[in-house]
Write a protein that holds these residues in place. Structure first.
Motif, PDB file in Angstrom:
ATOM      1  N   SER A 132       0.833  -1.194   0.000  1.00  0.00           N
ATOM      2  CA  SER A 132       0.000   0.000   0.000  1.00  0.00           C
ATOM      3  C   SER A 132       0.868   1.243   0.000  1.00  0.00           C
ATOM      4  N   ILE A 133       0.640   2.143  -0.951  1.00  0.00           N
ATOM      5  CA  ILE A 133       1.435   3.356  -0.980  1.00  0.00           C
ATOM      6  C   ILE A 133       1.064   4.289   0.165  1.00  0.00           C
ATOM      7  N   LEU A 134      -0.047   4.019   0.849  1.00  0.00           N
ATOM      8  CA  LEU A 134      -0.421   4.829   2.010  1.00  0.00           C
ATOM      9  C   LEU A 134       0.045   4.197   3.306  1.00  0.00           C
ATOM     10  N   ASN A 135      -0.057   2.891   3.414  1.00  0.00           N
ATOM     11  CA  ASN A 135       0.329   2.221   4.664  1.00  0.00           C
ATOM     12  C   ASN A 135       1.822   1.973   4.782  1.00  0.00           C
ATOM     13  N   ASP A 136       2.476   1.667   3.677  1.00  0.00           N
ATOM     14  CA  ASP A 136       3.834   1.160   3.715  1.00  0.00           C
ATOM     15  C   ASP A 136       4.912   2.208   3.465  1.00  0.00           C
ATOM     16  N   TYR A 137       4.509   3.435   3.150  1.00  0.00           N
ATOM     17  CA  TYR A 137       5.471   4.493   2.847  1.00  0.00           C
ATOM     18  C   TYR A 137       5.209   5.739   3.684  1.00  0.00           C
ATOM     19  N   ALA A 138       6.279   6.462   3.999  1.00  0.00           N
ATOM     20  CA  ALA A 138       6.175   7.810   4.549  1.00  0.00           C
ATOM     21  C   ALA A 138       6.131   8.788   3.372  1.00  0.00           C
ATOM     22  N   HIS A 139       5.395   9.886   3.530  1.00  0.00           N
ATOM     23  CA  HIS A 139       5.126  10.795   2.423  1.00  0.00           C
ATOM     24  C   HIS A 139       5.637  12.200   2.740  1.00  0.00           C
ATOM     25  N   THR A 140       6.329  12.797   1.779  1.00  0.00           N
ATOM     26  CA  THR A 140       6.821  14.159   1.929  1.00  0.00           C
ATOM     27  C   THR A 140       6.362  14.992   0.740  1.00  0.00           C
ATOM     28  N   LEU A 141       5.729  16.115   1.027  1.00  0.00           N
ATOM     29  CA  LEU A 141       5.250  17.018  -0.018  1.00  0.00           C
ATOM     30  C   LEU A 141       6.387  17.946  -0.437  1.00  0.00           C
ATOM     31  N   LEU A 142       6.761  17.881  -1.726  1.00  0.00           N
ATOM     32  CA  LEU A 142       7.829  18.704  -2.280  1.00  0.00           C
ATOM     33  C   LEU A 142       7.229  19.922  -2.999  1.00  0.00           C
ATOM     34  N   PRO A 143       8.040  20.885  -3.402  1.00  0.00           N
ATOM     35  CA  PRO A 143       7.508  22.032  -4.152  1.00  0.00           C
ATOM     36  C   PRO A 143       6.800  21.580  -5.425  1.00  0.00           C
ATOM     37  N   GLU A 144       5.697  22.243  -5.739  1.00  0.00           N
ATOM     38  CA  GLU A 144       4.928  21.872  -6.921  1.00  0.00           C
ATOM     39  C   GLU A 144       5.724  22.139  -8.195  1.00  0.00           C
ATOM     40  N   GLU A 145       5.368  21.417  -9.267  1.00  0.00           N
ATOM     41  CA  GLU A 145       6.025  21.571 -10.558  1.00  0.00           C
ATOM     42  C   GLU A 145       4.973  21.613 -11.664  1.00  0.00           C
ATOM     43  N   ILE A 146       5.355  22.168 -12.811  1.00  0.00           N
ATOM     44  CA  ILE A 146       4.482  22.176 -13.982  1.00  0.00           C
ATOM     45  C   ILE A 146       4.960  21.084 -14.924  1.00  0.00           C
ATOM     46  N   LEU A 147       4.078  20.149 -15.238  1.00  0.00           N
ATOM     47  CA  LEU A 147       4.391  19.010 -16.084  1.00  0.00           C
ATOM     48  C   LEU A 147       3.520  19.075 -17.332  1.00  0.00           C
ATOM     49  N   ASP A 148       4.132  19.336 -18.480  1.00  0.00           N
ATOM     50  CA  ASP A 148       3.388  19.461 -19.744  1.00  0.00           C
ATOM     51  C   ASP A 148       2.222  20.439 -19.615  1.00  0.00           C
ATOM     52  N   GLY A 149       2.481  21.576 -18.943  1.00  0.00           N
ATOM     53  CA  GLY A 149       1.473  22.607 -18.794  1.00  0.00           C
ATOM     54  C   GLY A 149       0.493  22.383 -17.659  1.00  0.00           C
ATOM     55  N   ILE A 150       0.656  21.298 -16.912  1.00  0.00           N
ATOM     56  CA  ILE A 150      -0.267  20.953 -15.825  1.00  0.00           C
ATOM     57  C   ILE A 150       0.450  21.155 -14.490  1.00  0.00           C
ATOM     58  N   THR A 151      -0.105  21.975 -13.612  1.00  0.00           N
ATOM     59  CA  THR A 151       0.482  22.207 -12.299  1.00  0.00           C
ATOM     60  C   THR A 151       0.226  20.990 -11.411  1.00  0.00           C
ATOM     61  N   CYS A 152       1.302  20.452 -10.856  1.00  0.00           N
ATOM     62  CA  CYS A 152       1.200  19.190 -10.123  1.00  0.00           C
ATOM     63  C   CYS A 152       1.767  19.310  -8.709  1.00  0.00           C
ATOM     64  N   HIS A 153       1.112  18.625  -7.764  1.00  0.00           N
ATOM     65  CA  HIS A 153       1.744  18.314  -6.491  1.00  0.00           C
ATOM     66  C   HIS A 153       2.862  17.316  -6.769  1.00  0.00           C
ATOM     67  N   VAL A 154       3.984  17.443  -6.068  1.00  0.00           N
ATOM     68  CA  VAL A 154       5.067  16.462  -6.181  1.00  0.00           C
ATOM     69  C   VAL A 154       5.260  15.836  -4.800  1.00  0.00           C
ATOM     70  N   ILE A 155       5.181  14.527  -4.725  1.00  0.00           N
ATOM     71  CA  ILE A 155       5.240  13.817  -3.447  1.00  0.00           C
ATOM     72  C   ILE A 155       6.298  12.730  -3.515  1.00  0.00           C
ATOM     73  N   GLU A 156       7.137  12.688  -2.490  1.00  0.00           N
ATOM     74  CA  GLU A 156       8.158  11.656  -2.372  1.00  0.00           C
ATOM     75  C   GLU A 156       7.717  10.641  -1.327  1.00  0.00           C
ATOM     76  N   LEU A 157       7.792   9.363  -1.685  1.00  0.00           N
ATOM     77  CA  LEU A 157       7.396   8.279  -0.787  1.00  0.00           C
ATOM     78  C   LEU A 157       8.627   7.440  -0.461  1.00  0.00           C
ATOM     79  N   THR A 158       8.916   7.274   0.822  1.00  0.00           N
ATOM     80  CA  THR A 158      10.026   6.439   1.266  1.00  0.00           C
ATOM     81  C   THR A 158       9.484   5.319   2.152  1.00  0.00           C
ATOM     82  N   PRO A 159      10.016   4.094   2.022  1.00  0.00           N
ATOM     83  CA  PRO A 159       9.443   2.946   2.739  1.00  0.00           C
ATOM     84  C   PRO A 159       9.547   3.096   4.253  1.00  0.00           C
ATOM     85  N   ASN A 160       8.499   2.694   4.940  1.00  0.00           N
ATOM     86  CA  ASN A 160       8.579   2.577   6.389  1.00  0.00           C
ATOM     87  C   ASN A 160       9.544   1.438   6.741  1.00  0.00           C
ATOM     88  N   GLU A 161      10.148   1.524   7.906  1.00  0.00           N
ATOM     89  CA  GLU A 161      11.222   0.606   8.283  1.00  0.00           C
ATOM     90  C   GLU A 161      10.796  -0.850   8.249  1.00  0.00           C
TER      91      GLU A 161
END
Length: 254
Positions: A132-161
């Protein structure tokens, strides 16, 4: 799949180091949950095609998939003829594979979750979504980016221990307006990008907007590509837990 076709919705609070990270992770998890809600209801039934492109050949595999909540999923291969009837069942964290050619059900060990699924650039875990990307990872919100003209949230997921996961890190680009997952990068334990997944072709399906095409691009195999395309999908169908049984896995024919 990342798009998944079979995604998880629950969130477990993360270990807090600093308050600023706590606020960021909570917001990141909310965004991921919203994106997950876009591609699944309480239950669903969908048909889709997986195209495996290689420098010297192209292979198409058609599938039908049922899901109920976070814990139940069944995927049936409907074409080509040599693979027709092969099926995969998920119940909680357990996954089984029915292989009609040898008349056998195989319970898949965790070691098989990282292997290419049906010869594609997707792992079994990507499609069946054992983790599960919600249960098994910690989530960090990074600065937003524009991808092909679409403004996006950018999120980094790192595995829980304690999590038994395939990836060393995941990075996601989710549109701010409609919470669609336009891009994901999957890293190995050495923090090198293994796969990049690009979503496209947004369509309105009832009350939901979905990306109906997904391209999986392996970093170390130029010319290789796997494309997942939705044909039809219906949400909130009438289906019970009993449907997702080992007995039904053997006899399901769509």
């Amino acid at each position: 799949m990342t798009f998944r076709c079979i995604y998880s919705l629950f969130f477990i609070s993360l270990f807090i180091v600093e308050m600023v990270y706590s606020q960021s992770d909570t917001e990141a998890a909310r965004i991921i949950r919203q994106a997950e809600d876009q591609v699944r209801g309480n239950s669903s039934l969908g048909t889709f095609t997986m195209t495996i492109e290689r420098p010297d050949y192209t292979r198409n595999i058609s599938m039908k998939s049922w899901a109920l909540g976070d814990d139940y999923g069944l995927t049936l291969i409907t074409a080509p003829a040599r693979d027709r009837g092969t099926a995969f069942l998920k119940r909680g964290r357990e996954v089984w594979n029915w292989q009609p050619s040898i008349d056998r059900v195989i319970k898949m060990p965790p070691s098989m979750m990282s292997q290419g699924w049906m010869g594609s650039d997707l792992t079994t875990d990507d499609l069946i979504r054992q983790t599960s990307i919600l249960n098994d990872y910690a989530h960090t919100l990074l600065p937003e980016e524009i991808l092909d003209g679409i403004t996006c949230h950018v999120i980094e997921l790192t595995p829980n221990e304690e999590a038994a996961v395939v990836w060393g890190k995941i990075k996601m680009w989710i549109s701010k307006v409609d919470y669609l997952q336009y891009k994901s990068e999957f890293f190995d334990e050495d923090m090198k990008v293994v796969n990049t997944i690009l979503g496209s072709v947004p369509k309105q399906v009832g009350k939901r907007k979905l990306l109906t095409r997904m391209e999986v691009l392996p970093s170390d195999k130029p010319g290789n590509k796997t494309i997942m395309t939705y044909q039809e999908i219906e949400f909130d169908i009438s289906i019970k837990e009993e449907f997702f049984s080992l007995q039904n896995l053997r006899r399901i024919q769509g």
